[in-house]
Design a protein around this motif. Sequence first.
Motif, short mmCIF file in Angstrom:
data_model
loop_
_atom_site.label_atom_id
_atom_site.label_comp_id
_atom_site.label_asym_id
_atom_site.label_seq_id
_atom_site.Cartn_x
_atom_site.Cartn_y
_atom_site.Cartn_z
N ASP A 215 75.05 -30.37 -11.99
CA ASP A 215 73.87 -30.00 -11.20
C ASP A 215 72.82 -29.28 -12.03
N GLY A 216 72.62 -29.76 -13.26
CA GLY A 216 71.60 -29.17 -14.11
C GLY A 216 71.98 -27.88 -14.78
N VAL A 217 73.24 -27.44 -14.62
CA VAL A 217 73.71 -26.20 -15.25
C VAL A 217 74.79 -26.55 -16.26
N TRP A 218 74.66 -26.02 -17.48
CA TRP A 218 75.68 -26.25 -18.51
C TRP A 218 76.71 -25.12 -18.45
N HIS A 219 77.98 -25.53 -18.33
CA HIS A 219 79.07 -24.56 -18.29
C HIS A 219 79.79 -24.57 -19.63
N ASP A 220 79.77 -23.43 -20.29
CA ASP A 220 80.41 -23.29 -21.60
C ASP A 220 81.90 -23.06 -21.38
N SER A 221 82.63 -24.13 -21.11
CA SER A 221 83.99 -24.04 -20.59
C SER A 221 85.05 -23.77 -21.65
N HIS A 222 84.81 -24.17 -22.90
CA HIS A 222 85.83 -24.13 -23.95
C HIS A 222 87.05 -24.94 -23.53
N ALA A 223 86.85 -25.92 -22.66
CA ALA A 223 87.96 -26.74 -22.16
C ALA A 223 87.64 -28.22 -22.22
N HIS A 224 86.56 -28.56 -22.93
CA HIS A 224 86.13 -29.94 -23.03
C HIS A 224 85.77 -30.25 -24.49
N PRO A 225 85.70 -31.53 -24.85
CA PRO A 225 85.35 -31.89 -26.23
C PRO A 225 83.96 -31.38 -26.62
#
Length: 532
Positions: A215-225
Amino acid sequence: MVRLGTGIGWRPEIADAVERMTGIDWVEVVAENVCPGHLPDSLARLRERGVTVVPHGVSLGLGGADRPDEARLAALAERAVALGAPLVSEHIAFVRAGGPLTASQRLEAGHLLPVPRTRDALAVLCENVRAAQDALPVPLAVENIAALFSWPGEEMTEGQFLYELVERTGVRLLIDVANLHTNHVNRGEDPVKALAELPVEALAYVHVAGGFERDGVWHDSHAHPVPPAVLDVLAELAARTAPPGVLLERDENFPEPAELERELEQIRTTVRTATAGALDGGRAAAGGAAGVSVSAGAAASAGAAAGVREPAAPAGVGAAAGAGAEVRVPAGTAADVLAPAGTGAAEPARATLAGVPAQAPAPAEDRVLRAEDRVLPAEAGVLPPVAPAPAAARERVALAQTSLLSALVAGTPAPEGFDRVRLAVQGRALAAKRADVVAKVAPELPEILGAAYRKDFLAYAARRPMTDGYRRDALAFAEHLLLAGRPEDAEARGRLTHWWLDRSGPRPLEGRPVARWLRAARFALRRHHARR
């Protein structure tokens, strides 16, 4: 400047895989998750092999209005000594607010929150950083963080804020390129502009991590490539200076070891290509006219000539790095950066150092500086004096941070000037993270409560902010349920009661029937009053 090489964040879930990986020069550990007297066997074996271990703190809250807690500083120093670390790192963030400065309840965020880029906040941060530097036995590096929202009325860009911080304190920088990308998507900040304003000579190392957009927000998850856009920001940084170290962060949703190794190789290739391209361009420029920078186009051409694809500029930020833009020539070479320290890798090629003031032409030997020749005042044992932050500045920062954190975790109105939609997104994210972490530190709770755990915890968290860390939060949640006569299932309620009684004191109650009886009696009285 310590050369670290290529590393990965050490986590217990991937400890065995990290030990088997080739080409790992160093690892980083979350400082609060290791005990100096009982280091995990995996970390001990890595140290025996000569792998550098760097403790990475997450709880100091150097950007908070309060001065750093002496006990937390002592704990971080103890871990640095136990691990034989050449440096330690922390964050430019606040993690708690309230208390005596605002005569209000202490609130814990359980998360890294951005500080306002104002003169007041900078003065407080500088004094706090100096307190940490004085208490630590090794140099300190501080990390830029990702944010979902912006503070109103900011007086500096991120690059300007970090430049002032380094100039005043001599602190080193840990640059997280994934966080620069996050702030590009969420806050419209240009990572190329931020990198151009940074004092790259203060760079200690770099973080690289993955995330996702929703939804237009980047989540810095540290859980994705790691996405291509983050590698592009890494390439932009490496084209300006050869990073002393680069580290891949992954905190959960761990893939197969082969996938992690593939990401590490992508990182090595990105740094090697960008650094070598900039050096080749710098040599060409030196062969023609004197200068300390080359065009981005020349660097890209050098990369293409080497047969390696040059990473594209991050989407939406290319204007600053388009034709005719300048990129700084890095000091040091790709081999110097990526080879393990002490391996006798090729002698670093000489290159002109970015940021040298324009002067009359001089012999080539006088215009160059190798990576290991860069010496900051902090490395020479000389730190610039830091003026104490005015008391009024601390009070203003305290009030602003408390007002914001209260809106995020206690349901009070959003302070004026903030994006209320973004604050609502951040508030939900904090509550979800709180539920996840409590489930990790007290795994018995979701086991006892079953499918009802998450719904019950989020309802509890919506009205009761965290005030004293996750372990105390788990106990308070259990007590909250028991006082309400829940769970309804008698067996589950009995198990939860036993769990709470056994853990609500300074040490477990097993084998101490008198203490258990006294605490049970106290609990019964509290429950009686709660029902009145």
